[in-house]
Scaffold this motif. Structure first.
Motif, PDB file in Angstrom:
ATOM      1  N   GLN A 132       2.122  14.399  -9.310  1.00 13.83           N
ATOM      2  CA  GLN A 132       3.087  15.477  -9.554  1.00 13.83           C
ATOM      3  C   GLN A 132       3.404  15.588 -11.035  1.00 13.83           C
ATOM      4  O   GLN A 132       3.515  16.684 -11.576  1.00 13.83           O
ATOM      5  CB  GLN A 132       4.371  15.240  -8.749  1.00 13.83           C
TER       6      GLN A 132
ATOM      7  N   GLU B 202       1.333   9.363  -5.914  1.00 11.02           N
ATOM      8  CA  GLU B 202       1.740  10.749  -5.673  1.00 11.02           C
ATOM      9  C   GLU B 202       2.721  11.226  -6.732  1.00 11.02           C
ATOM     10  O   GLU B 202       2.652  12.377  -7.173  1.00 11.02           O
ATOM     11  CB  GLU B 202       2.332  10.884  -4.272  1.00 11.02           C
ATOM     12  N   GLU B 203       3.618  10.347  -7.172  1.00  4.92           N
ATOM     13  CA  GLU B 203       4.546  10.720  -8.242  1.00  4.92           C
ATOM     14  C   GLU B 203       3.799  11.005  -9.531  1.00  4.92           C
ATOM     15  O   GLU B 203       4.115  11.951 -10.253  1.00  4.92           O
ATOM     16  CB  GLU B 203       5.579   9.613  -8.462  1.00  4.92           C
ATOM     17  N   GLU B 204       2.790  10.184  -9.824  1.00  2.77           N
ATOM     18  CA  GLU B 204       2.006  10.431 -11.036  1.00  2.77           C
ATOM     19  C   GLU B 204       1.233  11.733 -10.925  1.00  2.77           C
ATOM     20  O   GLU B 204       1.131  12.484 -11.888  1.00  2.77           O
ATOM     21  CB  GLU B 204       1.042   9.280 -11.314  1.00  2.77           C
TER      22      GLU B 204
ATOM     23  N   LYS C 159       0.836  -1.212   0.000  1.00  2.00           N
ATOM     24  CA  LYS C 159       0.000   0.000   0.000  1.00  2.00           C
ATOM     25  C   LYS C 159       0.866   1.256   0.000  1.00  2.00           C
ATOM     26  O   LYS C 159       0.565   2.220  -0.712  1.00  2.00           O
ATOM     27  CB  LYS C 159      -0.953  -0.001   1.194  1.00  2.00           C
ATOM     28  N   ARG C 160       1.946   1.235   0.763  1.00  2.00           N
ATOM     29  CA  ARG C 160       2.844   2.383   0.819  1.00  2.00           C
ATOM     30  C   ARG C 160       3.469   2.645  -0.545  1.00  2.00           C
ATOM     31  O   ARG C 160       3.503   3.786  -1.022  1.00  2.00           O
ATOM     32  CB  ARG C 160       3.927   2.131   1.870  1.00  2.00           C
ATOM     33  N   SER C 161       3.937   1.590  -1.223  1.00  2.00           N
ATOM     34  CA  SER C 161       4.559   1.781  -2.534  1.00  2.00           C
ATOM     35  C   SER C 161       3.537   2.253  -3.571  1.00  2.00           C
ATOM     36  O   SER C 161       3.864   3.047  -4.446  1.00  2.00           O
ATOM     37  CB  SER C 161       5.270   0.510  -2.997  1.00  2.00           C
TER      38      SER C 161
ATOM     39  N   ARG D 248       0.984   4.167  -2.866  1.00  2.00           N
ATOM     40  CA  ARG D 248       0.743   5.582  -2.563  1.00  2.00           C
ATOM     41  C   ARG D 248       1.857   6.452  -3.137  1.00  2.00           C
ATOM     42  O   ARG D 248       1.603   7.503  -3.731  1.00  2.00           O
ATOM     43  CB  ARG D 248       0.626   5.792  -1.060  1.00  2.00           C
ATOM     44  N   VAL D 249       3.102   6.018  -2.963  1.00  2.39           N
ATOM     45  CA  VAL D 249       4.235   6.769  -3.506  1.00  2.39           C
ATOM     46  C   VAL D 249       4.097   6.897  -5.020  1.00  2.39           C
ATOM     47  O   VAL D 249       4.267   7.978  -5.579  1.00  2.39           O
ATOM     48  CB  VAL D 249       5.574   6.106  -3.116  1.00  2.39           C
ATOM     49  N   ALA D 250       3.771   5.790  -5.697  1.00  4.21           N
ATOM     50  CA  ALA D 250       3.621   5.807  -7.158  1.00  4.21           C
ATOM     51  C   ALA D 250       2.483   6.747  -7.576  1.00  4.21           C
ATOM     52  O   ALA D 250       2.613   7.499  -8.539  1.00  4.21           O
ATOM     53  CB  ALA D 250       3.367   4.397  -7.677  1.00  4.21           C
TER      54      ALA D 250
END
Length: 83
Positions: free
Chosen positions: A57, A53-55, A45-47, A49-51
């Motif tokens: 941005q 958020e990067e998208e 789930k954490r990874s 979320r990071v992906a």
């Protein structure tokens, strides 16, 4: 807008009931082209979320370049979606 989440886990039976209900929602041509994935692992789930958020941005950046289209890749994805 969600302001707070309940920390208690949602029972799997409740999640499956919800997915069964939304999986029958109308779609174009009545194809229901969606897939549902239940993710419970905190690291996954954490990874995700990071992906995401990067998208987000990336999508907020001003457009400065073109997009290349690869018909072979699109055909492959279309075939995968059908199977």
């Amino acid at each position: 807008m969600v302001r707070d989440f309940d920390p208690r886990p949602v029972p799997l039976a409740v999640i499956e009931t919800c997915i069964a209900a939304v999986g029958t929602a109308p779609s174009g041509g009545n194809h229901q082209p969606w897939r549902f994935v239940i993710v419970g692992d905190p690291a996954t789930k954490r990874s995700m979320r990071v992906a995401a958020e990067e998208e987000e941005q990336f999508l907020r950046r001003p457009v400065r370049s073109g997009v290349a289209f690869r018909p072979q890749a699109a055909r492959y994805r279309r075939e995968q979606a059908v199977s």
